[in-house]
Every structure is written in structure tokens, then in C-alpha cells.
Design an enzyme around this catalytic site. Structure first.
Site, short mmCIF file in Angstrom:
data_model
loop_
_atom_site.label_atom_id
_atom_site.label_comp_id
_atom_site.label_asym_id
_atom_site.label_seq_id
_atom_site.Cartn_x
_atom_site.Cartn_y
_atom_site.Cartn_z
CG HIS A 194 -8.36 0.41 -2.51
ND1 HIS A 194 -7.49 -0.59 -2.08
CD2 HIS A 194 -9.03 1.03 -1.66
CE1 HIS A 194 -7.96 -0.66 -0.76
NE2 HIS A 194 -8.06 0.40 -0.16
NE ARG A 227 -10.90 -4.53 1.29
CZ ARG A 227 -10.22 -3.27 1.62
NH1 ARG A 227 -10.20 -2.58 2.58
NH2 ARG A 227 -8.77 -3.70 1.07
NE ARG A 268 -3.77 0.88 2.20
CZ ARG A 268 -5.18 1.06 1.98
NH1 ARG A 268 -4.86 2.31 3.03
NH2 ARG A 268 -6.16 0.76 2.17
CG ASP A 325 -13.24 7.59 -0.83
OD1 ASP A 325 -13.07 7.30 -0.02
OD2 ASP A 325 -12.01 6.84 -1.69
CB CYS A 385 -13.88 2.35 0.45
SG CYS A 385 -13.23 3.95 -0.13
CD GLN A 416 -13.08 -0.96 -0.80
OE1 GLN A 416 -12.36 -0.65 0.63
NE2 GLN A 416 -14.14 -1.30 0.13
N1 NVA Z 1 -9.73 7.71 -0.95
C1 NVA Z 1 -8.84 6.74 -0.44
C2 NVA Z 1 -9.62 5.80 0.12
C3 NVA Z 1 -9.24 4.90 1.38
C4 NVA Z 1 -9.68 3.68 0.63
C5 NVA Z 1 -7.96 7.16 -0.26
O1 NVA Z 1 -6.75 7.26 -1.54
O2 NVA Z 1 -7.29 8.19 0.82
N1 CP Z 2 -11.33 0.69 2.78
C1 CP Z 2 -9.98 0.82 3.18
O1 CP Z 2 -8.74 0.40 1.90
O2 CP Z 2 -10.07 1.18 4.52
P1 CP Z 2 -8.07 1.38 5.44
O3 CP Z 2 -8.21 2.12 4.49
O4 CP Z 2 -8.72 0.87 6.43
O5 CP Z 2 -6.73 -0.42 4.80
#
Ligand code: NVA
Ligand code: CP
Length: 316
Positions: free
Chosen positions: A140, A304, A113, A235, A276, A143
Site C-alpha cells: 500500500h 492521503r 486497487r 491496522d 491507516c 498510504q
Molecule cells: N490491511 C488493510 C488496509 C486497509 C487500508 C486491508 O488490506 O484491508
Molecule cells: N487507508 C485506506 O486506504 O483507506 P481506504 O480503504 O478508505 O481507501
């Protein structure tokens, strides 16, 4: 103890985004997610990752993704190793390529990540082991598998559904949803201001998939675009790494908040709400909608884990 065998045609493959995966292949993994969910709810214990290890690299924070990978891998006998950027040298003192080559000698798989999509691609190219994208600025993928699992549980089918993403139409979630909806024949729309319309490149990638599946892709800054939606999805307005844009985004995105009026504008009483998570209540969604009967966000969060387990079983 003997490791259980899990047969999969995808062993050794990486999941960097869903672009190079066929619908039937994604469906195969989705079926396994339903299977592992059932097994988990029945209290079955399996040891399908016995003797295996996975490196979990997190440049960005996480609750759901990290918990899913760690618990799903560990409870099946595998050994997950969490590494934040405070722990390893990735991309700083040591190149991504060298890190990949070292991890490839020690682990069965890598989850990454972080910020750059290029980095997850480099890890896959140089490690020689399966790499799973746990979120980048661009995609992602784990997700959206949980998202379509939740839609399927709710509606029994995917083809012909309509999903509308409301908010930052350029972000990793909007892009990933567009892609998976296009593959599965789900009509996909984005309700976003022009300044935050998705870029041409992702639309160009998704259009042929949508054509093949019979799905539509619509981008609009008019509220009428939510009409007929089976699901309103949103989101955060400020994704990880964009914190300095908070004030600008809050102003720009206020009219795109998912609230009671927007839910009513779909014209369907059966419309569900997905997110999400994590959610900033009072911004992209009101507390009222988040807590309403239409909200499936905690089923989605649970999924998830099941989808991530299925992905790991398929690839590792
Ligand atoms: N768009 C958000 C998704 C978090 C799961 C981010 O990248 O922070
Ligand atoms: N939706 C998601 O990716 O959650 P986290 O950022 O908590 O992993």
C-alpha cells in the site's frame, strides 16, 4: 484556459511499490506533498491536471484512497473515471493485458486497487502509461507516504525515529511500512504473534535498505519490543479479502491490541498513535487510544490527499 506546467523528473514512471525508488526520489515527492498541502490550506487554485484523465480501478472498497484520487485530480482540472469490478471486465472476460492496452490509448494514467500485485504490475507493463498502486494484498505505497509525512510533521525529522507496528505482521501495511522505514532510517519493529510474522522475502528485500540508512528491523511477540517507540501503528486484524479468518484472528491478536497499557509500555509520553483506517475500535485499538491526544489518525487521513496529489503531479 491554459494547463499549468509542473516540472518533475519522474514523468511517465509508475508507483507499484517503493522498492525501486531511492530515498532522495521519495523525499522529492514528499517535499511536493508539503507544498501542495500548504497551497491547499492557503486556498490556492491550480489547474495542473487540465486536459488529463485517470482511470481509477477498484476491486476492493475504499473511502480515503478513492476520495483522495478523485478530489485531488478533479480540483486541478483533470477528469477521473471510477471503475469498479461491476463496471469493467478486468481479469474476467477480458485479460488484464488487454484492459491495460485499451486504457493506455484513452487515459493519461491508471490507479489500481485490488488483490494481486501481479495485476498492477501487468497494467504498468502493458498500458504504456503511469500506473499507481492504490493497495494490493502485498503493498500500500500511497498510504505509507502519508504516514511518513505525518511523522515528519509531528517530529520534524524521520531518521532515528522508532515505529512499532502492532498486529497482523504479514499484511500489506506491515510490509509497506517496513520498506519505507528501512529507506528513511526509521527503526522499525513488529509486535505480532509468531503465526503472523512477516515472511522472509520482505525482510530480505528491506534488510539492505536498512543497513544503508542505519535503521533496525525487529520482529517480536514480546511486549518489550514497543519500548522506546515514537509511534505505535496498527491496522485491521482482518484485511479485505480475508473475512473468513475473523474469529481466528480476533483470538490470536487480542494481546497485540493498542490500548492504554501498550501505549504506556513505550516508556515515552510523546508516543503518537497512527492507523491507516478504517479502524475497528475495540479490536486492534481501543476507543480510548483512538480518541486520545496521542492519536494523529485524522491528520494522517488528510495527508492521503496531499501525498496522492504529489504522486500524481510527479508521475503524470
Ligand atoms: N490491511 C488493510 C488496509 C486497509 C487500508 C486491508 O488490506 O484491508
Ligand atoms: N487507508 C485506506 O486506504 O483507506 P481506504 O480503504 O478508505 O481507501
Amino acid at each position: 484556459m491554459k494547463a499549468e506546467k509542473f516540472k518533475s523528473p519522474f514523468k511517465g514512471r509508475s508507483l507499484l511499490n517503493w522498492i525501486d525508488w531511492k530515498r532522495e526520489e521519495i523525499e522529492w515527492i514528499l517535499d511536493k506533498a508539503f507544498l501542495v498541502k500548504k497551497q491547499s490550506h492557503n486556498g490556492e487554485v491550480h489547474q495542473r491536471f487540465l486536459g488529463k484523465t485517470i482511470a481509477l480501478i477498484f476491486e476492493k472498497r475504499s473511502t480515503r484512497t478513492r476520495s483522495s484520487f478523485e478530489t485531488a485530480f478533479g480540483e486541478e482540472g483533470g477528469h477521473p473515471v471510477f471503475m469498479s469490478t461491476d463496471d469493467i471486465q478486468l481479469g474476467g472476460k477480458e485479460s488484464v493485458e488487454d484492459t491495460a492496452r485499451v486504457l493506455g490509448r484513452m487515459f493519461s494514467a491508471i490507479e489500481f486497487r485490488g488483490f494481486k500485485q501481479e495485476h498492477v504490475e501487468l497494467l504498468a507493463k502493458h498500458s504504456g502509461i503511469p500506473v499507481i498502486n492504490g493497495l494490493t494484498d502485498s503493498f500500500h505505497p500511497t498510504q505509507v507516504l502519508a504516514d511518513i509525512m505525518t511523522l515528519k510533521e509531528q517530529f520534524g525529522t524521520l531518521k532515528g525515529l522508532s515505529v512499532c507496528f502492532c498486529g497482523d505482521g504479514r499484511n500489506n501495511m506491515a510490509r509497506s511500512l517496513m520498506l519505507i522505514c528501512a529507506k528513511f532510517g526509521i527503526n522499525f519493529s513488529i509486535f505480532a504473534p509468531k503465526e503472523l510474522s512477516p515472511d522472509e522475502e520482505i525482510i530480505k528485500i528491506c534488510t539492505p535498505f536498512a543497513k544503508e540508512s542505519g535503521a533496525s528491523i525487529t520482529i517480536s511477540d514480546e511486549i518489550s519490543v514497543v519500548k522506546g517507540a515514537d509511534c505505535l501503528y496498527t491496522d485491521v486484524w482482518v484485511s479485505m479479502g480475508e473475512e473468513t479468518l475473523k474469529d481466528e484472528r480476533t483470538k490470536l491478536l487480542q494481546p497485540y491490541q493498542v490500548n492504554r497499557e501498550l501505549m504506556a509500555a513505550t516508556g515515552k509520553s510523546s508516543t503518537i498513535f497512527l492507523h491507516c483506517l478504517p479502524a475497528v475500535k475495540g479490536q486492534e485499538v481501543t476507543e480510548e487510544v483512538f480518541e486520545s491526544n496521542a492519536s494523529r489518525v485524522f491528520d494522517q487521513a488528510e495527508n492521503r490527499k496531499h501525498t496522492i496529489k504529489a504522486i500524481m503531479l510527479a508521475l503524470i
